[in-house]
Design an enzyme around this catalytic site. Structure first.
Site, PDB file in Angstrom:
ATOM      1  CB  VAL A  70     -17.147  -0.128   1.566  1.00 24.06           C
ATOM      2  CG1 VAL A  70     -18.082   0.031   2.753  1.00 24.06           C
ATOM      3  CG2 VAL A  70     -17.933  -0.632   0.360  1.00 24.06           C
ATOM      4  CB  VAL A  72      -8.411  -5.874  -9.438  1.00 28.88           C
ATOM      5  CG1 VAL A  72      -7.458  -7.057  -9.584  1.00 28.88           C
ATOM      6  CG2 VAL A  72      -9.025  -5.869  -8.052  1.00 28.88           C
ATOM      7  CE  LYS A  73      -0.046  -3.393 -12.786  1.00 27.33           C
ATOM      8  NZ  LYS A  73      -0.206  -1.957 -12.758  1.00 27.33           N
ATOM      9  CG  ASP A 119       0.798  -1.827  -9.085  1.00 28.66           C
ATOM     10  OD1 ASP A 119       1.236  -2.959  -9.361  1.00 28.66           O
ATOM     11  OD2 ASP A 119       0.775  -0.893  -9.907  1.00 28.66           O
ATOM     12  CD  GLU A 142       0.703   1.839  -6.216  1.00 31.00           C
ATOM     13  OE1 GLU A 142       1.913   1.834  -6.465  1.00 31.00           O
ATOM     14  OE2 GLU A 142      -0.175   2.059  -7.082  1.00 31.00           O
ATOM     15  CB  ALA A 173      -1.404  11.388 -12.527  1.00 30.89           C
ATOM     16  CB  THR A 174      -5.935  11.275 -15.468  1.00 29.13           C
ATOM     17  OG1 THR A 174      -6.168  11.047 -14.090  1.00 29.13           O
ATOM     18  CG2 THR A 174      -6.935  10.485 -16.282  1.00 29.13           C
TER      19      THR A 174
HETATM   20  P1  0O2 Z   1      -1.027   1.592 -13.703  1.00 30.01           P
HETATM   21  O1  0O2 Z   1      -1.573   1.333 -15.051  1.00 30.01           O
HETATM   22  O2  0O2 Z   1      -1.482   2.885 -13.146  1.00 30.01           O
HETATM   23  O3  0O2 Z   1      -1.233   0.452 -12.749  1.00 30.01           O
HETATM   24  P2  0O2 Z   1       7.161   1.453 -11.912  1.00 30.01           P
HETATM   25  O4  0O2 Z   1       5.776   0.864 -11.899  1.00 30.01           O
HETATM   26  O5  0O2 Z   1       8.185   0.561 -12.492  1.00 30.01           O
HETATM   27  O6  0O2 Z   1       7.194   2.861 -12.498  1.00 30.01           O
HETATM   28  P3  0O2 Z   1       7.193   1.005  -9.095  1.00 30.01           P
HETATM   29  O7  0O2 Z   1       8.379   1.084  -8.198  1.00 30.01           O
HETATM   30  O8  0O2 Z   1       6.540  -0.315  -9.299  1.00 30.01           O
HETATM   31  O9  0O2 Z   1       7.644   1.675 -10.452  1.00 30.01           O
HETATM   32  O10 0O2 Z   1       6.110   1.904  -8.533  1.00 30.01           O
HETATM   33  P4  0O2 Z   1       5.864   3.452  -8.583  1.00 30.01           P
HETATM   34  O11 0O2 Z   1       6.949   4.232  -9.210  1.00 30.01           O
HETATM   35  O12 0O2 Z   1       5.520   3.814  -7.188  1.00 30.01           O
HETATM   36  O13 0O2 Z   1       4.614   3.531  -9.554  1.00 30.01           O
HETATM   37  C1  0O2 Z   1       3.503   2.757  -9.395  1.00 30.01           C
HETATM   38  C2  0O2 Z   1       2.309   3.434 -10.014  1.00 30.01           C
HETATM   39  O14 0O2 Z   1       2.368   4.858  -9.816  1.00 30.01           O
HETATM   40  C3  0O2 Z   1       2.223   3.285 -11.525  1.00 30.01           C
HETATM   41  O15 0O2 Z   1       1.637   2.053 -11.815  1.00 30.01           O
HETATM   42  C4  0O2 Z   1       1.341   4.479 -11.898  1.00 30.01           C
HETATM   43  O16 0O2 Z   1      -0.002   4.245 -11.571  1.00 30.01           O
HETATM   44  C5  0O2 Z   1       1.871   5.540 -10.957  1.00 30.01           C
HETATM   45  N1  0O2 Z   1       2.981   6.272 -11.590  1.00 30.01           N
HETATM   46  C6  0O2 Z   1       4.287   6.177 -11.295  1.00 30.01           C
HETATM   47  N2  0O2 Z   1       5.006   6.993 -12.066  1.00 30.01           N
HETATM   48  C7  0O2 Z   1       4.142   7.639 -12.866  1.00 30.01           C
HETATM   49  C8  0O2 Z   1       4.294   8.653 -13.885  1.00 30.01           C
HETATM   50  O17 0O2 Z   1       5.391   9.106 -14.215  1.00 30.01           O
HETATM   51  N3  0O2 Z   1       3.152   9.073 -14.503  1.00 30.01           N
HETATM   52  C9  0O2 Z   1       1.912   8.594 -14.168  1.00 30.01           C
HETATM   53  N4  0O2 Z   1       0.863   9.069 -14.820  1.00 30.01           N
HETATM   54  N5  0O2 Z   1       1.745   7.642 -13.226  1.00 30.01           N
HETATM   55  C10 0O2 Z   1       2.842   7.171 -12.579  1.00 30.01           C
HETATM   56  P5  0O2 Z   1       1.792   1.357 -13.208  1.00 30.01           P
HETATM   57  O18 0O2 Z   1       1.795  -0.106 -13.008  1.00 30.01           O
HETATM   58  O19 0O2 Z   1       2.970   1.938 -13.927  1.00 30.01           O
HETATM   59  O20 0O2 Z   1       0.532   1.777 -13.996  1.00 30.01           O
END
Ligand code: 0O2
Length: 267
Positions: A22, A47-48, A73, A140, A152-153
């Site tokens: 919001v 929310v995850k 996150d 996050e 990214a998607t």
């Molecule tokens: P979701 O399903 O989106 O919540 P890590 O999570 O272990 O890779 P870290 O240090 O926890 O690493 O955080 P980082 O690297 O900042 O990444 C957190 C989130 O960024 C990820 O959450 C993704 O949403 C996004 N992300 C990071 N790297 C990539 C990538 O290579 N490709 C894509 N598409 N997204 C990425 P989650 O929990 O992995 O996934």
């Protein structure tokens, strides 16, 4: 841990996501209503899921009773911008806000991930008033351009499909697509001023027209009806000419007329 307890734990995160969406959407609206360019194009949040939290705990070797502290996150906000430079403006806006405190930042635009992923990440502390009182939680915030979000998607879905076994040829194509996204963002940045001028004019026109029509409607309640119809006809004439400066001048003149009626009513 009982499922009910999970729901209770996640409730403040739901609240934080709802509130922040919001608040950021309000920023977009406030800029556009003021006829200004908004560095934020779209906002959404999530929310995850419990299953993703468990998966991340496993992956990062986090004890299940420590996930709130260690998984940053659980609450996630995604801010989409049109241009790369807007991303840094949004990061600055977040730094300057008093309702959130920045814990850490990761610039995956300057330091592109091996996968080709580009985005700007911020972890902020945000306090919600939950049923049990105030609770500070981590959120996050991912900030990226429309083009980065597109890549990214798609890549995220493929990662989900193949886990760690993505075929090399597909990985290679994704890298090539990531390079193309960098070029696309650069191309768009080179015509940024043109695009912004067009969007500013569009927003300014919408805001001037809306103000004029509100004033005409208000005048209709207090002024001579024939006079108001004449003003409306004049508005349509100016509007059809399509000159924004003329429309703004007409709006100012109308404000003077409305002000004189207000002054009369106070006598
Ligand atoms: P979701 O399903 O989106 O919540 P890590 O999570 O272990 O890779 P870290 O240090 O926890 O690493 O955080 P980082 O690297 O900042 O990444 C957190 C989130 O960024 C990820 O959450 C993704 O949403 C996004 N992300 C990071 N790297 C990539 C990538 O290579 N490709 C894509 N598409 N997204 C990425 P989650 O929990 O992995 O996934």
């Amino acid at each position: 841990m009982e499922i009910q307890l999970w729901r209770e734990i996640l409730e403040p995160y739901e609240l934080a996501v709802d509130e922040l969406v919001v608040k950021f959407r309000h920023l977009i609206k406030a800029n556009r209503q003021g006829g200004k360019y908004s560095p934020i194009e779209q906002v959404n949040g999530r929310v995850k899921t419990i299953s993703s939290i468990l998966e991340k705990c496993q992956k990062k070797d986090v004890a299940y009773d420590q996930f709130e502290e260690k998984i940053e996150d659980i609450a996630g906000i995604r801010i989409i911008c049109q241009f790369v430079e807007d991303i840094y403006k949004v990061a600055e806006i977040i730094h300057n806000r008093t309702d959130m405190k920045v814990k850490s930042e990761k610039d995956y635009i300057s330091n592109v991930k091996d996968s080709g992923y580009r985005s700007y990440h911020m972890i902020v502390y945000y306090t919600v008033e939950s049923v049990k009182g105030p609770k500070e939680i981590q959120v996050e915030i991912q900030i990226r351009t429309l083009a980065m979000d597109f890549w990214a998607t798609i890549e995220h879905s493929l990662q989900y499909k193949y886990k760690k076994n993505m075929p090399a040829v597909l990985r290679d194509r994704l890298h090539k697509a990531a390079d193309a996204i960098v070029v696309l963002d650069e191309e768009m940045a080179s015509v940024r001023d043109e695009i912004m001028d067009a969007q500013n004019s569009f927003n300014l026109k919408a805001s001037v027209v809306s103000e004029i029509l509100t004033t005409i409607q208000n005048l209709y309640k207090v002024a001579n009806k024939r006079e108001v119809v004449r003003i409306q006809d004049e508005f349509f004439r100016v509007y059809n000419e399509g000159d924004l400066n003329e429309l703004a001048r007409f709006g100012k003149e109308l404000d003077v007329i409305a002000e004189s009626y207000r002054a009369q009513s106070l006598r």
